[in-house]
Design a protein around this motif. Structure first.
Motif, PDB file in Angstrom:
ATOM      1  N   LEU A 133       0.873  -1.167   0.000  1.00 16.05           N
ATOM      2  CA  LEU A 133       0.000   0.000   0.000  1.00 16.05           C
ATOM      3  C   LEU A 133       0.911   1.218   0.000  1.00 16.05           C
ATOM      4  O   LEU A 133       1.688   1.412   0.943  1.00 16.05           O
TER       5      LEU A 133
ATOM      6  N   TYR B  93     -12.694   2.973  -1.093  1.00 14.45           N
ATOM      7  CA  TYR B  93     -11.840   1.950  -1.692  1.00 14.45           C
ATOM      8  C   TYR B  93     -12.381   1.512  -3.048  1.00 14.45           C
ATOM      9  O   TYR B  93     -13.561   1.668  -3.352  1.00 14.45           O
TER      10      TYR B  93
ATOM     11  N   LEU C 152      -4.950  -1.301   6.494  1.00 20.59           N
ATOM     12  CA  LEU C 152      -5.159   0.142   6.567  1.00 20.59           C
ATOM     13  C   LEU C 152      -5.933   0.530   7.823  1.00 20.59           C
ATOM     14  O   LEU C 152      -5.594   1.527   8.484  1.00 20.59           O
TER      15      LEU C 152
ATOM     16  N   TYR D 165      -3.653   0.333  10.773  1.00 16.29           N
ATOM     17  CA  TYR D 165      -2.768   1.499  10.760  1.00 16.29           C
ATOM     18  C   TYR D 165      -3.512   2.738  11.284  1.00 16.29           C
ATOM     19  O   TYR D 165      -2.961   3.530  12.056  1.00 16.29           O
TER      20      TYR D 165
END
Length: 202
Positions: free
Chosen positions: A17, A110, A129, A132
């Motif tokens: 990513l 997305y 994600l 994170y």
């Protein structure tokens, strides 16, 4: 290191990513061109010059600045095992409308290249994600909406643990029609320390 060779923000079993630099505008354009018809019926109106290298050069530079200012995070999905300069873009994901203070929330968006659907790649990318977002960025809540008939998107969110919270009538204008959306949200796992402010790597 060339301007088009960038380190991965996040790495999963099959994906990188990454935040791409302006020099990668042609790659981003190729990704959107390849999926232009596929998403035509579910995408709001885009800028007149959306399908141009000029647009994406400006947009990618702005994306980096928005991340620096803690406004949003936009990444692209690249398959692992290929050099960054050569790997095709196969998807994108974003955390936008980042809100701090007592909210600590963001909106998740997305998309996946239609040629790579059905392999669990989006679930894999979004799991990384969201983790994170909660652990590094210090967010507490992530929101995501989808059209009622978009069963693929609904399935991805369900696998990630998102909960349906409501139904918004005529939420978004798409192809000249106001479309309803299903509202979903994911809350940070309990036991995580409360954030004192935005946190970043580096």
């Amino acid at each position: 290191m060339g301007s088009d060779a960038v380190p991965s923000l996040l790495t999963t079993e099959r994906l990188h990513l990454v935040q791409l630099p302006p020099d990668a505008a042609w790659r981003v354009l190729a990704y959107h061109e390849a999926n232009r018809e596929h998403v035509a019926g579910v995408t709001p109106a885009r800028p007149a010059n959306f399908f141009s290298v000029t647009y994406w050069r400006t947009r990618l530079a702005q994306d980096r600045e928005d991340f620096r200012l803690d406004l949003s995070l936009r990444v692209f999905l690249l398959p692992r095992g290929q050099p960054f300069q050569l790997a095709p873009i196969i998807g994108n994901a974003s955390l936008t409308n980042i809100r701090r203070g007592p909210l600590q929330s963001a909106d998740l968006g997305y998309g996946l290249d239609h040629r790579y659907e059905g392999q669990g790649l989006m679930t894999e990318a979004l799991r990384a994600l969201c983790d994170y977002a909660f652990t590094v960025m210090g967010l507490h809540r992530i929101q995501a909406n989808h059209l009622p008939e978009n069963v693929r998107s609904a399935a991805v969110l369900k696998r990630l643990g998102f909960q349906v919270e409501g139904y918004a009538r005529e939420l978004l204008l798409i192809n000249g029609q106001w479309r309803d959306h299903v509202l979903n949200a994911l809350i940070a796992p309990r036991g995580e320390p409360e954030p004192t402010g935005p946190r970043r790597d580096g």
